[in-house]
Design a protein around this motif. Structure first.
Motif, PDB file in Angstrom:
ATOM      1  N   GLN A  53      33.019  79.171  -3.261  1.00  0.00           N
ATOM      2  CA  GLN A  53      32.550  79.489  -1.921  1.00  0.00           C
ATOM      3  C   GLN A  53      31.030  79.427  -1.928  1.00  0.00           C
ATOM      4  N   VAL A  54      30.485  78.614  -1.022  1.00  0.00           N
ATOM      5  CA  VAL A  54      29.044  78.442  -0.905  1.00  0.00           C
ATOM      6  C   VAL A  54      28.667  78.771   0.527  1.00  0.00           C
ATOM      7  N   GLU A  55      27.906  79.838   0.692  1.00  0.00           N
ATOM      8  CA  GLU A  55      27.480  80.287   2.014  1.00  0.00           C
ATOM      9  C   GLU A  55      28.675  80.405   2.968  1.00  0.00           C
ATOM     10  N   GLY A  56      29.756  80.967   2.453  1.00  0.00           N
ATOM     11  CA  GLY A  56      30.939  81.227   3.263  1.00  0.00           C
ATOM     12  C   GLY A  56      31.889  80.057   3.430  1.00  0.00           C
ATOM     13  N   ALA A  57      31.543  78.890   2.909  1.00  0.00           N
ATOM     14  CA  ALA A  57      32.403  77.712   3.039  1.00  0.00           C
ATOM     15  C   ALA A  57      32.932  77.310   1.663  1.00  0.00           C
ATOM     16  N   TRP A  58      34.189  76.877   1.619  1.00  0.00           N
ATOM     17  CA  TRP A  58      34.785  76.425   0.360  1.00  0.00           C
ATOM     18  C   TRP A  58      34.314  75.019   0.035  1.00  0.00           C
ATOM     19  N   ARG A  59      33.986  74.805  -1.227  1.00  0.00           N
ATOM     20  CA  ARG A  59      33.527  73.503  -1.718  1.00  0.00           C
ATOM     21  C   ARG A  59      34.210  73.207  -3.049  1.00  0.00           C
ATOM     22  N   ILE A  60      34.413  71.920  -3.306  1.00  0.00           N
ATOM     23  CA  ILE A  60      34.993  71.488  -4.580  1.00  0.00           C
ATOM     24  C   ILE A  60      33.959  70.672  -5.323  1.00  0.00           C
ATOM     25  N   TYR A  61      33.801  71.017  -6.609  1.00  0.00           N
ATOM     26  CA  TYR A  61      32.879  70.311  -7.483  1.00  0.00           C
ATOM     27  C   TYR A  61      33.648  69.800  -8.695  1.00  0.00           C
ATOM     28  N   VAL A  62      33.288  68.587  -9.118  1.00  0.00           N
ATOM     29  CA  VAL A  62      33.906  67.953 -10.280  1.00  0.00           C
ATOM     30  C   VAL A  62      32.807  67.668 -11.291  1.00  0.00           C
ATOM     31  N   LYS A  63      33.130  67.857 -12.548  1.00  0.00           N
ATOM     32  CA  LYS A  63      32.160  67.648 -13.620  1.00  0.00           C
ATOM     33  C   LYS A  63      31.655  66.204 -13.609  1.00  0.00           C
ATOM     34  N   ARG A  64      30.356  66.075 -13.606  1.00  0.00           N
ATOM     35  CA  ARG A  64      29.721  64.763 -13.624  1.00  0.00           C
ATOM     36  C   ARG A  64      30.209  63.979 -14.843  1.00  0.00           C
ATOM     37  N   GLY A  65      30.507  62.706 -14.645  1.00  0.00           N
ATOM     38  CA  GLY A  65      30.984  61.853 -15.731  1.00  0.00           C
ATOM     39  C   GLY A  65      32.506  61.772 -15.823  1.00  0.00           C
ATOM     40  N   THR A  66      33.201  62.545 -14.998  1.00  0.00           N
ATOM     41  CA  THR A  66      34.667  62.503 -14.998  1.00  0.00           C
ATOM     42  C   THR A  66      35.123  61.153 -14.448  1.00  0.00           C
ATOM     43  N   PRO A  67      36.060  60.487 -15.128  1.00  0.00           N
ATOM     44  CA  PRO A  67      36.560  59.200 -14.612  1.00  0.00           C
ATOM     45  C   PRO A  67      37.165  59.379 -13.212  1.00  0.00           C
ATOM     46  N   PRO A  68      37.007  58.376 -12.351  1.00  0.00           N
ATOM     47  CA  PRO A  68      37.456  58.498 -10.958  1.00  0.00           C
ATOM     48  C   PRO A  68      38.916  58.918 -10.774  1.00  0.00           C
ATOM     49  N   ALA A  69      39.836  58.346 -11.534  1.00  0.00           N
ATOM     50  CA  ALA A  69      41.252  58.713 -11.373  1.00  0.00           C
ATOM     51  C   ALA A  69      41.468  60.188 -11.707  1.00  0.00           C
TER      52      ALA A  69
END
Length: 120
Positions: A53-69
């Motif tokens: 939760q960032v400033e009241g809104a849900w966000r999804i983060y993925v580790k940089r370098g993760t293969p697209p699939a």
């Protein structure tokens, strides 16, 4: 691992997510943008992905370098956490359910059936 009844429930949850978004043909990043208000982002993380939760809104983060699939499935998995949190689900099988729902979001049953009919 989840049983057949749970998988049927998960398929229903995937359908409900797409219905909530108002478009069954969205890819996972677009689905995330519609439901959470922002596309998933790459970031320097210790874990593979996170729902925050960032400033009241849900966000999804993925580790940089993760293969697209892998990143697509991780976004689906984190969307599943958001969905079950939103619905108040707190079962012991939450991680397995999120794994299954993540897969159902990335490869919806109706799309898999359509491709099998076209390709065999």
């Amino acid at each position: 691992m989840v049983d057949a009844d749970t998988l049927a429930d998960v398929e229903g949850d995937a359908d409900a997510l797409f219905a909530l978004a108002g478009d069954e043909d969205l890819v996972v990043g677009e689905l995330c943008a519609v439901l959470l208000g922002a596309k998933p982002r790459y970031a320097m993380l210790r874990t593979e992905a996170t729902l925050a939760q960032v400033e009241g809104a849900w966000r999804i983060y993925v580790k940089r370098g993760t293969p697209p699939a892998r990143a697509r499935w991780l976004v689906g998995h984190e969307l599943a956490h958001w969905w079950y949190r939103r619905g108040g689900y707190r079962g012991e099988d939450i991680v397995a359910r999120c794994d299954a729902l993540g897969a159902a979001i990335v490869a919806p049953r109706r799309l898999v059936i359509r491709v099998r009919r076209q390709v065999g």
